[in-house]
Design an enzyme around this catalytic site. Sequence first.
Site, PDB file in Angstrom:
ATOM      1  N   HIS A 175       0.823  -1.220   0.000  1.00  0.00           N
ATOM      2  CA  HIS A 175       0.000   0.000   0.000  1.00  0.00           C
ATOM      3  C   HIS A 175       0.853   1.265   0.000  1.00  0.00           C
ATOM      4  CE1 HIS A 175      -2.872  -3.034   1.004  1.00  0.00           C
ATOM      5  NE2 HIS A 175      -2.364  -3.195   2.220  1.00  0.00           N
ATOM      6  N   ARG A 176       2.077   1.157  -0.494  1.00  0.00           N
ATOM      7  CA  ARG A 176       3.026   2.290  -0.533  1.00  0.00           C
ATOM      8  C   ARG A 176       3.368   2.822   0.854  1.00  0.00           C
ATOM      9  NH1 ARG A 176       3.862   3.292  -5.851  1.00  0.00           N
ATOM     10  NH2 ARG A 176       2.146   2.755  -7.228  1.00  0.00           N
ATOM     11  N   LEU A 177       3.192   1.987   1.837  1.00  0.00           N
ATOM     12  CA  LEU A 177       3.586   2.381   3.201  1.00  0.00           C
ATOM     13  C   LEU A 177       5.049   1.969   3.398  1.00  0.00           C
ATOM     14  CD1 LEU A 177       0.367   1.259   5.125  1.00  0.00           C
ATOM     15  CD2 LEU A 177       0.910   3.478   4.120  1.00  0.00           C
TER      16      LEU A 177
END
Length: 197
Positions: A175-177
Amino acid sequence: MIDACAMTDPFDIFETWFAEARETELNDSNAMTIATADASGQPSARMVLLKGHDRTGFVFYTNQESRKAQAIAENGKAAILFHWKSLRRQIRIEGVLLTVSDETADAYFATRSRDSQLGAWASDQSRPLDSRETFEARFAETQARFEGSDVPRPPHWSGYRLTPQRFEFWQDREHRLHERTIFLRDDDHWTKGMLYP
Ligand SMILES: Cc1cc2nc3c(=O)[nH]c(=O)nc-3n(C[C@H](O)[C@H](O)[C@H](O)COP(=O)(O)O)c2cc1C
């Protein structure tokens, strides 16, 4: 996969990630971008190969009359960047470049293939070239010049060692975290922190 967040020494993390990259990357796991900026502040970046590293720094070799060498002579600050696609990782390292000793450069030059050694003499790296034939003729002249003898290291060819002041280890997460772990040097001490992705 080793988690950079859990480790406390940037050189150890580099070592661990680089070892994994050597296993997973298709080719040139030691390829890195070196970004320099000249006296006017103009940045330029290009790929080189990492040919040595330890706790004193990260070494690559090049022509010392090249465009990058000119920029380094004007401004020794530089940044290197590794991106290992298969691991979804990037390492950014910033610091200062100094020329390696003649002994270090000689020792590395001696390990290169003969044709690479000849190429270092034949290439006026970064200077205008009128045709491929001119370059091939220079290579042939260099072959003839050193026929029957060892090829010495050209005086204009050596290495630079980047002494790190800052590391950043970037690891892709869902999640692009993503995870960004930084280390800043304060004399011989490294302060660790994290950045928002
Ligand atoms: C994967 C890769 C590795 C390279 N390794 C080196 C290297 O170790 N040394 C070098 O001088 N040029 C290397 N080059 C060529 C440089 O990217 C660049 O074209 C050259 O050094 C001239 O750069 P400059 O005009 O900015 O000085 C490499 C290129 C690639 C794509």
